[in-house]
Design a protein around this motif. Structure first.
Motif, PDB file in Angstrom:
ATOM      1  N   SER A  56      38.327   3.360   0.567  1.00 33.06           N
ATOM      2  CA  SER A  56      37.499   3.205  -0.622  1.00 33.06           C
ATOM      3  C   SER A  56      38.161   3.847  -1.831  1.00 33.06           C
TER       4      SER A  56
ATOM      5  N   THR B 289      41.257   4.243  -2.477  1.00 36.26           N
ATOM      6  CA  THR B 289      42.417   3.456  -2.928  1.00 36.26           C
ATOM      7  C   THR B 289      42.050   2.010  -3.262  1.00 36.26           C
ATOM      8  N   GLY B 290      40.768   1.672  -3.213  1.00 39.43           N
ATOM      9  CA  GLY B 290      40.336   0.327  -3.554  1.00 39.43           C
ATOM     10  C   GLY B 290      40.661  -0.710  -2.506  1.00 39.43           C
TER      11      GLY B 290
ATOM     12  N   ASP C 196      48.294   1.018 -11.151  1.00 36.71           N
ATOM     13  CA  ASP C 196      47.216   1.223 -10.178  1.00 36.71           C
ATOM     14  C   ASP C 196      47.574   2.317  -9.175  1.00 36.71           C
TER      15      ASP C 196
ATOM     16  N   ARG D 102      49.084   0.723  -1.558  1.00 31.97           N
ATOM     17  CA  ARG D 102      47.813   1.457  -1.584  1.00 31.97           C
ATOM     18  C   ARG D 102      47.335   1.777  -0.170  1.00 31.97           C
TER      19      ARG D 102
ATOM     20  N   GLU E 264      49.143  -4.020  -2.681  1.00 32.30           N
ATOM     21  CA  GLU E 264      48.087  -3.714  -1.710  1.00 32.30           C
ATOM     22  C   GLU E 264      48.647  -2.889  -0.559  1.00 32.30           C
TER      23      GLU E 264
END
Length: 336
Positions: A132, A134-135, A184, A154, A151
């Motif tokens: 959560s 790290t999205g 990001d 992350r 992705e």
């Protein structure tokens, strides 16, 4: 204002790095990092950045000197103790492509699980919390080999977070990422400061250095130079970093640029800040040295903006010429 007491997280003392019977990569290096700081490690390829990070994580043994973590030499810590204090992510970390995101991040819980690696509810909660943060929670069931580079990066950070350590060491976490993904990833790392976690990462992206780092560590000619980004800029520490390769550090633009033989001086005038900035960039790229317009005896470009429309007026002596685009101006200058 109340005084903030910072506690030392990790330090290195008289560290020599390299390989047996070889020339050292780093000599007599010493530095300290406080809790909650973000450290950017920079330097040319082959200068020992990865070697230093791996030595901090006890993945490599120094030729001389020691690394102190929370007041204890790292060699005095057991593997389990070290894994609960420090997490490392670098090239080759988490390359099990057939795993799901959740399965890969769960590997970060290895210091806390039993011999069979069985996850408890507390472990699953920590994994989901890391995803959560790290999205990446919505990707928990996706296969790692289906992820984009950003992705995947992350997810590797989430795995390091799931290890639940106060110190994260990352080797080139933004390598090969496009600009939005670089931002990001570093934003995620920067948010860790609110949890008083410490981050040490290597990078070639100087936007990250000047926007986020509390300290910069530079490896240059087997020396470790440390300080805040602004302090090192004032001292000229970045100036020599790539000078032998014909690259100089632009202190105002906070970037490295190619040294060129300037064609000549050119003046720049105009009140619009954006217009002056981008015009100066275009002129410098073309090889001109941009000066204040008040100094006489040289061509002058004036940037005008009327009703949202830019115009460029080139004056040389008594001759003037107007251009409607920067491209037209630069094309004219390069032909003349």
């Amino acid at each position: 204002m109340a005084r903030i007491i910072q506690h030392k997280k990790i330090s290195i003392e008289n560290l020599w790095l390299g390989y047996e019977q070889g020339v050292p990569l780093l000599e007599s290096a010493s530095a300290e990092v406080n809790e909650g700081e973000m450290i950017a490690l920079v330097g040319r390829n082959g200068t020992g950045k990865s070697t230093l990070l791996r030595t901090l994580a006890r993945l490599q043994t120094p030729m001389q000197g020691r690394v102190i973590l929370n007041g204890t030499p790292v060699e005095a810590l057991s593997n389990r103790e070290l894994a609960r204090l420090l997490s490392f992510a670098g090239p080759g970390t988490g390359t099990m492509e057939d795993l799901t995101v959740f399965e890969l991040v769960s590997l970060g819980r290895h210091p806390y699980t039993n011999w069979w690696g069985a996850l408890r509810d507390a472990d699953r909660e920590k994994i989901n919390e890391s995803l959560s943060f790290t999205g990446m929670l919505d990707f928990r069931d996706a296969r790692v080999n289906r992820l984009s580079d950003g992705e995947r990066q992350r997810v590797l950070i989430a795995m390091a977070l799931a290890q639940d350590t106060d110190l994260l060491i990352l080797d080139e976490p933004t390598a090969f990422l496009d600009i939005p993904n670089r931002i990001d990833v570093v934003e995620v790392l920067h948010r860790l400061r609110s949890q008083n976690r410490t981050v040490i990462f290597s990078t070639h992206d100087f936007d990250n250095v000047f926007s986020y780092a509390d300290q910069v560590w530079i490896i240059d000619e087997r020396r470790l130079i440390t300080g805040s980004p602004e302090e090192l800029g004032l001292e000229g520490a970045f100036d020599a970093l790539f000078s032998d390769a014909g690259v100089r550090f632009d202190r105002h633009g906070l970037r490295f640029v190619r040294e060129t033989d300037h064609r000549e001086q050119i003046g720049l005038a105009g009140e619009d800040r954006d217009g002056r900035f981008w015009t100066a960039r275009a002129l410098e790229r073309t090889g001109y040295r941009v000066e204040d317009a008040e100094e006489g005896g040289k061509p002058v470009v004036e940037v005008r903006k009327v009703k949202g429309v830019y115009r460029w007026i080139l004056t040389l002596g008594s001759t003037t010429k107007e251009f409607t685009t920067l491209y037209e101006l630069i094309s004219h200058l390069t032909r003349s």
